[in-house]
Write an enzyme that holds these catalytic residues in place. Structure first.
Site, PDB file in Angstrom:
ATOM      1  N   LYS A 196       0.859  -1.189   0.000  1.00 40.12           N
ATOM      2  CA  LYS A 196       0.000   0.000   0.000  1.00 40.12           C
ATOM      3  C   LYS A 196       0.888   1.230   0.000  1.00 40.12           C
ATOM      4  O   LYS A 196       1.738   1.402   0.873  1.00 40.12           O
ATOM      5  CB  LYS A 196      -0.889  -0.021   1.239  1.00 40.12           C
ATOM      6  CG  LYS A 196      -1.753   1.218   1.395  1.00 40.12           C
ATOM      7  CD  LYS A 196      -2.748   1.032   2.518  1.00 40.12           C
ATOM      8  CE  LYS A 196      -3.541   2.291   2.775  1.00 40.12           C
ATOM      9  NZ  LYS A 196      -4.477   2.111   3.890  1.00 40.12           N
ATOM     10  N   LYS A 250      -2.190  -1.594  -3.750  1.00 34.66           N
ATOM     11  CA  LYS A 250      -3.072  -0.422  -3.656  1.00 34.66           C
ATOM     12  C   LYS A 250      -2.258   0.855  -3.727  1.00 34.66           C
ATOM     13  O   LYS A 250      -1.257   0.934  -3.007  1.00 34.66           O
ATOM     14  CB  LYS A 250      -3.818  -0.488  -2.319  1.00 34.66           C
ATOM     15  CG  LYS A 250      -4.659   0.717  -2.005  1.00 34.66           C
ATOM     16  CD  LYS A 250      -5.269   0.596  -0.637  1.00 34.66           C
ATOM     17  CE  LYS A 250      -6.013   1.871  -0.315  1.00 34.66           C
ATOM     18  NZ  LYS A 250      -6.537   1.866   1.024  1.00 34.66           N
TER      19      LYS A 250
HETATM   20  C1  PBG Z   1      -6.941   3.709   5.735  1.00 32.20           C
HETATM   21  C2  PBG Z   1      -7.400   3.511   4.350  1.00 32.20           C
HETATM   22  C3  PBG Z   1      -7.240   4.424   3.317  1.00 32.20           C
HETATM   23  C4  PBG Z   1      -7.892   3.875   2.219  1.00 32.20           C
HETATM   24  C5  PBG Z   1      -8.403   2.655   2.601  1.00 32.20           C
HETATM   25  N1  PBG Z   1      -8.081   2.432   3.931  1.00 32.20           N
HETATM   26  C6  PBG Z   1      -6.626   5.741   3.314  1.00 32.20           C
HETATM   27  C7  PBG Z   1      -5.218   5.913   3.730  1.00 32.20           C
HETATM   28  O1  PBG Z   1      -4.493   4.963   3.966  1.00 32.20           O
HETATM   29  O2  PBG Z   1      -4.809   7.057   3.838  1.00 32.20           O
HETATM   30  C8  PBG Z   1      -8.003   4.528   0.889  1.00 32.20           C
HETATM   31  C9  PBG Z   1      -9.045   3.979   0.003  1.00 32.20           C
HETATM   32  C10 PBG Z   1      -9.404   4.845  -1.124  1.00 32.20           C
HETATM   33  O3  PBG Z   1      -8.828   5.922  -1.375  1.00 32.20           O
HETATM   34  O4  PBG Z   1     -10.338   4.469  -1.825  1.00 32.20           O
HETATM   35  N2  PBG Z   1      -6.437   2.667   6.402  1.00 32.20           N
END
Ligand code: PBG
Length: 324
Positions: A196, A250
């Protein structure tokens, strides 16, 4: 010699032949729909930066889950927004927490579509961080593990089919696996947000999860640097060794190379998250007359699958499945 010319166009000359030649298809079952459940509202509420996506109250969320099931969508990913945040994000693991209540109600109603619980604390902490902070203001790795373990167990107890930790801290999968196993949930799988990135494409999610105006930092001290591909492969390998059942990359679109490399290296199921900013760009482009929405969407989804994703988490899931 002219006769031996390879005529690749033969299979492109009409829709019937193109259909025979097509390598990749998207069906609703490939897609997983994110659903936002808000404890502080009644009914539903639009999200300004995520056109077409709503926040629901607990009952509304279960209705939406049933709609996804009827459309043949592959699963739902549940995000909770508590009415109150606190320093330790206690709402994430409360027995009466918003996610726990949605899971319990969906179970009571006999819902069959897979229920995936996002396991993180940024929607529940006062400062919007994913865990407690250390002395210099970074997310404290090992202290966060305890939070994640307790939250995961509470989600499994409430009826989650799959636990989806998204905090990007080291040892997260192992800690959750041990906690689930120790509580009698050894058969509950973990889909790890293994690779991520600290991405600018999460903008609208902050609105959707009630974090805008709360969170003012960034997540660069625990999420991946967008410049790095090999480091992502190390993350995927680490989470595999810790016992992840499914791996995730992601965001999706700007990281198709990572997805393709992950696909070559791993035989675990591989998912991609087509994130909020990617969805919002399609909507904005269509509104601005820069492209046709369905065509843009379908090309993006197929590229993610072609790169190697087995499932795609996407805000487009309902519209795609409805044929809109
Ligand atoms: C937080 C989380 C995020 C997303 C999913 N879970 C945001 C981040 O990590 O800042 C983003 C999902 C999206 O933008 O659709 N744990």
């Amino acid at each position: 010699m002219r006769d031996s010319l390879q005529r690749l166009r033969r299979l492109r000359l009409n829709p019937r032949l193109r259909g025979l030649r097509r390598e990749t298809r998207i069906v609703p079952g490939d897609l997983i729909m994110p659903i936002f459940v808000h404890d502080g509202i009644s009914g539903s509420r639009e999200i300004a930066t995520l056109p077409g996506i709503l926040q629901f109250d607990v009952h509304g969320a279960v209705g939406e889950i049933q709609r996804c099931q009827n459309l043949g969508i592959g699963g739902v990913l549940l995000f909770g927004i508590p009415s109150l945040r606190d320093w330790e994000g206690s709402g994430a693991r409360a027995e009466e927490g918003v996610i726990q209540r949605v899971l319990q109600l969906a179970r009571e109603r006999g819902v069959q579509i897979p229920l995936i619980a996002d396991t993180c604390h940024c929607e529940y902490t006062s400062d919007g961080h994913c865990g407690p902070l250390d002395a210099v203001g970074n997310v404290d790795n090992d202290a966060t593990l305890g939070w994640l373990a307790r939250t995961a167990v509470s989600q499994a107890r409430a009826g989650a089919d799959v636990i989806a930790p998204s905090a990007m801290v080291d040892g997260m999968v192992a800690a959750i696996r041990a906690a689930l196993d120790g509580s009698g949930y050894e058969n509950v799988p973990i889909v790890s947000y293994a690779a991520k990135y600290a991405s600018a494409f999460y903008g609208p999610f902050r609105d959707a999860s009630g974090s805008s105006g709360v969170f003012h930092g960034d997540r660069k001290n625990h999420q991946l640097d967008p410049a790095n591909g090999r480091e992502a492969l190390l993350e995927l390998a680490a989470d595999t060794a810790e016992g992840a059942d499914i791996l995730m990359v992601k965001p999706a679109l700007a990281y198709l190379d990572v997805l393709a490399r992950a696909r070559e290296r791993s035989d675990l199921p591989l998912w991609a998250y087509n994130v909020s900013g990617e969805y919002a760009m399609v909507k904005a482009a269509a509104r601005a007359g820069c492209g046709e929405e369905r065509a843009l969407r379908d090309e993006i989804l197929i590229s993610i699958k072609r790169a190697g994703a087995d499932r795609i988490i996407t805000y487009h899931a309902v519209e795609f499945a409805e044929g809109r």
